[in-house]
Design a protein around this motif. Structure first.
Motif, PDB file in Angstrom:
ATOM      1  N   GLU A  98       0.829  -1.204   0.000  1.00 58.15           N
ATOM      2  CA  GLU A  98       0.000   0.000   0.000  1.00 58.15           C
ATOM      3  C   GLU A  98       0.870   1.264   0.000  1.00 58.15           C
ATOM      4  O   GLU A  98       0.551   2.252  -0.673  1.00 58.15           O
ATOM      5  CB  GLU A  98      -0.927   0.006   1.233  1.00 58.15           C
ATOM      6  CG  GLU A  98      -1.973  -1.095   1.229  1.00 58.15           C
ATOM      7  CD  GLU A  98      -2.900  -0.999   0.015  1.00 58.15           C
ATOM      8  OE1 GLU A  98      -3.227   0.146  -0.384  1.00 58.15           O
ATOM      9  OE2 GLU A  98      -3.283  -2.045  -0.526  1.00 58.15           O
ATOM     10  N   ILE A  99       1.963   1.211   0.753  1.00 58.68           N
ATOM     11  CA  ILE A  99       2.878   2.355   0.801  1.00 58.68           C
ATOM     12  C   ILE A  99       3.509   2.597  -0.579  1.00 58.68           C
ATOM     13  O   ILE A  99       3.592   3.731  -1.051  1.00 58.68           O
ATOM     14  CB  ILE A  99       3.986   2.122   1.855  1.00 58.68           C
ATOM     15  CG1 ILE A  99       3.378   2.120   3.255  1.00 58.68           C
ATOM     16  CG2 ILE A  99       5.077   3.188   1.740  1.00 58.68           C
ATOM     17  CD1 ILE A  99       4.349   1.739   4.352  1.00 58.68           C
ATOM     18  N   ASP A 100       3.929   1.496  -1.215  1.00 54.47           N
ATOM     19  CA  ASP A 100       4.536   1.615  -2.545  1.00 54.47           C
ATOM     20  C   ASP A 100       3.551   2.145  -3.572  1.00 54.47           C
ATOM     21  O   ASP A 100       3.916   2.926  -4.465  1.00 54.47           O
ATOM     22  CB  ASP A 100       5.086   0.263  -2.997  1.00 54.47           C
ATOM     23  CG  ASP A 100       6.312  -0.162  -2.191  1.00 54.47           C
ATOM     24  OD1 ASP A 100       6.877   0.688  -1.491  1.00 54.47           O
ATOM     25  OD2 ASP A 100       6.685  -1.354  -2.266  1.00 54.47           O
ATOM     26  N   LYS A 101       2.278   1.743  -3.441  1.00 50.53           N
ATOM     27  CA  LYS A 101       1.258   2.220  -4.371  1.00 50.53           C
ATOM     28  C   LYS A 101       0.978   3.710  -4.175  1.00 50.53           C
ATOM     29  O   LYS A 101       0.710   4.438  -5.140  1.00 50.53           O
ATOM     30  CB  LYS A 101      -0.031   1.416  -4.204  1.00 50.53           C
ATOM     31  CG  LYS A 101       0.039   0.021  -4.826  1.00 50.53           C
ATOM     32  CD  LYS A 101      -1.293  -0.705  -4.711  1.00 50.53           C
ATOM     33  CE  LYS A 101      -1.241  -2.066  -5.416  1.00 50.53           C
ATOM     34  NZ  LYS A 101      -2.523  -2.803  -5.321  1.00 50.53           N
ATOM     35  N   LEU A 102       1.043   4.160  -2.905  1.00 48.59           N
ATOM     36  CA  LEU A 102       0.874   5.592  -2.640  1.00 48.59           C
ATOM     37  C   LEU A 102       2.013   6.392  -3.279  1.00 48.59           C
ATOM     38  O   LEU A 102       1.801   7.471  -3.832  1.00 48.59           O
ATOM     39  CB  LEU A 102       0.839   5.852  -1.126  1.00 48.59           C
ATOM     40  CG  LEU A 102      -0.466   5.508  -0.400  1.00 48.59           C
ATOM     41  CD1 LEU A 102      -0.301   5.677   1.104  1.00 48.59           C
ATOM     42  CD2 LEU A 102      -1.618   6.384  -0.910  1.00 48.59           C
ATOM     43  N   GLY A 103       3.217   5.835  -3.179  1.00 46.06           N
ATOM     44  CA  GLY A 103       4.362   6.476  -3.815  1.00 46.06           C
ATOM     45  C   GLY A 103       4.197   6.547  -5.318  1.00 46.06           C
ATOM     46  O   GLY A 103       4.596   7.523  -5.969  1.00 46.06           O
ATOM     47  N   LEU A 104       3.567   5.500  -5.865  1.00 52.98           N
ATOM     48  CA  LEU A 104       3.317   5.439  -7.297  1.00 52.98           C
ATOM     49  C   LEU A 104       2.319   6.521  -7.721  1.00 52.98           C
ATOM     50  O   LEU A 104       2.448   7.110  -8.797  1.00 52.98           O
ATOM     51  CB  LEU A 104       2.786   4.053  -7.668  1.00 52.98           C
ATOM     52  CG  LEU A 104       3.008   3.588  -9.113  1.00 52.98           C
ATOM     53  CD1 LEU A 104       4.496   3.545  -9.425  1.00 52.98           C
ATOM     54  CD2 LEU A 104       2.397   2.212  -9.314  1.00 52.98           C
TER      55      LEU A 104
END
Length: 263
Positions: A196-202
């Motif tokens: 989820e954190i990586d997707k927010l960064g995306l």
């Protein structure tokens, strides 16, 4: 520049006043004036003194004029030599900015087609795809440190930093990065929380990419302004070298207004 011109005018005026005022002052306060029991000399003696004095003044003025002319000529030659050393830099930088303008113009045309398209999936695919913009010779950009125009150098530094970031952002493959995040989670390489954190960064990358797409018109206009200055500098230096124009009567400095663009 205005202050310097006014100072020169005042200096010349003072010299004229001194030259005219000296003999008048001597006549009033020396030849025509005396103190009790103090001899002021005969007219012949004073004329002899004045001849020596005025000869020394004239000689000093002539020496000053000759010396100043030599110093000014030396400064002119040094300035011209410095500008000649800058000429290859302007030529190299103009070649780079020609490519910048061509590249950005091609991207603007892609954006115009995408904006007029009704296929949202295609628009997203194009906007978030990886676009390589690595055709620039960055070693040429390093020559900018030879430029003596501080405002132009400032504009080049700011543009280079911004444009290099533009290249980095356009090179990001959003779709590929999204697939990679999902693949890592499915293989158990990252936790759900990390996914989820990586997707927010995306999402942040997507927003930045859209931002730089929208900045293309501004980027092209700014590049065109800088390119126009580079061309003008190149032509002026060539004319100076050929002796077509006087370096002391040519303003080579630029102003912030030369680079101002409409946001």
């Amino acid at each position: 520049m205005i202050f310097k011109e006014n100072t020169n005018k005042i200096r010349k005026l003072l010299i004229v006043v001194a030259v005219i005022g000296t003999p008048i002052s001597l006549n009033l306060f020396v030849f025509s004036w005396s103190w009790p029991k103090v001899l002021n000399g005969t007219l012949t003696e004073w004329i002899s003194f004045f001849g020596s004095y005025s000869g020394g003044v004239v000689g000093g003025i002539v020496a000053y004029i000759v010396s100043k002319a030599q110093i000014d000529n030396q400064r002119t030659m040094e300035r011209l030599k410095s500008l000649e050393a800058e000429l290859p830099t302007y030529v190299a930088m103009k070649l780079e900015f020609d490519k910048v303008i061509q590249t950005v113009d091609a991207l603007i045309k892609v954006k115009e087609k995408m904006d007029s398209s009704t296929d949202e999936k295609l628009k997203e695919k194009i906007y978030f795809a990886s676009i390589g913009l690595n055709e620039f010779h960055w070693d040429r950009w390093e020559r900018k440190w030879l430029i003596t125009d501080s405002i132009l150098l400032e504009e080049l530094l700011k543009f280079q930093e911004s444009f290099q970031r533009t290249i980095e952002v356009f090179g990001i493959d959003i779709e590929g990065a999204e697939k990679e995040i999902i693949d890592k989670y499915e293989k158990g390489l990252i936790t759900k929380e990390q996914e989820e954190i990586d997707k927010l960064g995306l999402e942040g990358m997507k927003a930045e990419k859209i931002h730089y797409w929208n900045e293309l018109d501004y980027c092209k206009e700014k590049a065109s302004k800088i390119n126009a200055v580079l061309l003008r500098k190149e032509n002026l230096i060539k004319k100076l070298k050929a002796g077509f124009i006087n370096i002391n009567r040519t303003n080579l400095d630029t102003h912030y207004e030369d680079y101002k663009v409409n946001r």
